[in-house]
Design a protein around this motif. Structure first.
Motif, short mmCIF file in Angstrom:
data_model
loop_
_atom_site.label_atom_id
_atom_site.label_comp_id
_atom_site.label_asym_id
_atom_site.label_seq_id
_atom_site.Cartn_x
_atom_site.Cartn_y
_atom_site.Cartn_z
N GLN A 1 11.76 -2.46 6.96
CA GLN A 1 11.28 -1.13 7.31
C GLN A 1 11.96 -0.20 6.31
O GLN A 1 13.20 -0.04 6.34
CB GLN A 1 11.62 -0.75 8.74
CG GLN A 1 10.96 0.54 9.20
CD GLN A 1 11.19 0.80 10.67
OE1 GLN A 1 12.04 1.61 11.03
NE2 GLN A 1 10.48 0.09 11.51
N ASN A 2 11.16 0.40 5.44
CA ASN A 2 11.70 1.09 4.27
C ASN A 2 12.58 0.11 3.49
O ASN A 2 12.13 -0.99 3.20
CB ASN A 2 12.44 2.36 4.68
CG ASN A 2 11.52 3.37 5.32
OD1 ASN A 2 10.50 3.73 4.73
ND2 ASN A 2 11.84 3.81 6.51
N GLU A 3 13.82 0.46 3.19
CA GLU A 3 14.65 -0.45 2.40
C GLU A 3 15.48 -1.37 3.28
O GLU A 3 16.16 -2.28 2.77
CB GLU A 3 15.57 0.35 1.46
CG GLU A 3 16.66 1.15 2.15
CD GLU A 3 16.17 2.49 2.66
OE1 GLU A 3 14.94 2.74 2.59
OE2 GLU A 3 17.00 3.29 3.14
N PRO B 1 14.80 -2.50 -2.57
CA PRO B 1 15.88 -1.53 -2.77
C PRO B 1 15.48 -0.06 -2.65
O PRO B 1 16.31 0.76 -2.25
CB PRO B 1 16.38 -1.85 -4.18
CG PRO B 1 15.28 -2.61 -4.83
CD PRO B 1 14.58 -3.35 -3.74
N GLU B 2 14.23 0.27 -2.98
CA GLU B 2 13.83 1.68 -2.92
C GLU B 2 12.77 1.92 -1.86
O GLU B 2 12.13 2.97 -1.84
CB GLU B 2 13.34 2.14 -4.30
CG GLU B 2 14.44 2.09 -5.36
CD GLU B 2 13.95 2.50 -6.73
OE1 GLU B 2 12.74 2.79 -6.87
OE2 GLU B 2 14.77 2.54 -7.66
N GLY B 3 12.58 0.93 -1.00
CA GLY B 3 11.64 1.11 0.10
C GLY B 3 10.19 1.03 -0.28
O GLY B 3 9.32 1.41 0.51
N SER B 4 9.89 0.52 -1.49
CA SER B 4 8.47 0.35 -1.85
C SER B 4 8.26 -1.10 -2.31
O SER B 4 8.02 -1.96 -1.47
CB SER B 4 8.05 1.34 -2.92
OG SER B 4 8.90 1.26 -4.05
N ILE C 1 0.86 -1.18 0.00
CA ILE C 1 0.00 0.00 0.00
C ILE C 1 0.90 1.24 0.00
O ILE C 1 1.89 1.30 0.75
CB ILE C 1 -0.94 -0.01 1.22
CG1 ILE C 1 -1.94 -1.17 1.07
CG2 ILE C 1 -1.66 1.32 1.38
CD1 ILE C 1 -2.80 -1.42 2.30
N SER C 2 0.55 2.21 -0.83
CA SER C 2 1.37 3.41 -0.98
C SER C 2 1.60 4.09 0.36
O SER C 2 0.65 4.32 1.13
CB SER C 2 0.67 4.38 -1.94
OG SER C 2 1.44 5.57 -2.08
#
Lengths: 112, 115
Positions: free
Chosen positions: B50-52, B70-73, B26-27
């Motif tokens: 948690q994030n990346e 890698p980019e936290g998403s 989820i964004s």
């Protein structure tokens, strides 16, 4: 490994009746959650109860927690066919650990 | 808004093949989790970001399992040299930030069958 046990493993009741499922666990908790899983909607969060709470309600759902017995119960009142699913208790997040530790689940079937 | 999405929904692999499973959380959700669910069992924790940053990978069953964000998403769970015992549903979940945000929101899962 899973550290919770649901009881019973399977339950079949007539539509309109109440369903009670129990969950036992072995180690202390901060939070305990109940989830429902069916093929249509996947794993869905129902209720979270904290260790300092004894009872919580959401619509037709009632969850109790007895930390002295390390057990919780989920009561579904006035059951409907759409309640047919597997129900899981999950310990967590606890003591800074974010993961959920799920039990083995109760498979509930509501007979129309 | 959009929930957690996973792809592919189904994957059949021959034993020894590598597979990659994708999760779109989820964004805005900071935390992302992977679980493995064997038939008739409850989900079992694999790893947590948690994030990346991968903060907990204690549930990964072997070094054949690798996860990244890698980019936290978006996150990818990779299984190398698949074995039959890897057959399961792989669930991804995401969670918002803050002490009141304890609910994990699960995706529909990827059902992996290793032949």
């Amino acid at each position: 490994s899973q550290q919770g046990e649901e009881d019973p493993q399977a339950l079949s009741i007539q539509e309109g009746e109440n369903a009670t499922m129990n969950c036992s666990y072995k180690t202390s908790i901060n939070n305990l959650q109940w989830y429902r899983q069916n093929s249509g909607r996947g794993l869905v969060h129902l209720i979270l109860i904290r260790s300092n709470e004894r009872e919580k309600h959401s619509g037709r759902l009632r969850v109790t927690l007895d930390t002295s017995k390390k057990s919780s119960s989920l009561l579904i009142t006035a059951s409907r066919a759409a309640d047919t699913a597997s129900y899981f208790c999950a310990r967590g997040p606890n003591f800074g650990n974010e993961k959920l530790t799920f039990g083995t689940g109760t498979r509930l079937t509501i007979i129309p | 808004g959009a929930g957690v999405s996973q792809s592919p929904r189904y994957k059949v692999a021959k034993r020894g093949q590598d597979v990659a499973l994708r999760c779109d959380p989820i964004s805005g959700h900071v935390s992302l989790f992977w679980y493995q669910q064997a038939l008739g069992q409850g989900p079992e924790f694999l790893t947590y970001f948690q994030n990346e940053a991968q903060l907990d990978k204690s549930g990964l069953p072997s070094d054949r399992f690798f996860a990244e964000r890698p980019e936290g998403s978006v996150s990818t769970l990779k299984i190398q040299r698949t074995q039959q015992e890897d057959s399961a549903v792989y669930l991804c979940a995401s969670k918002g930030w803050g002490t009141i945000q304890e609910t994990q929101y699960f995706g529909p899962g990827t059902r992996l069958l290793v032949l």
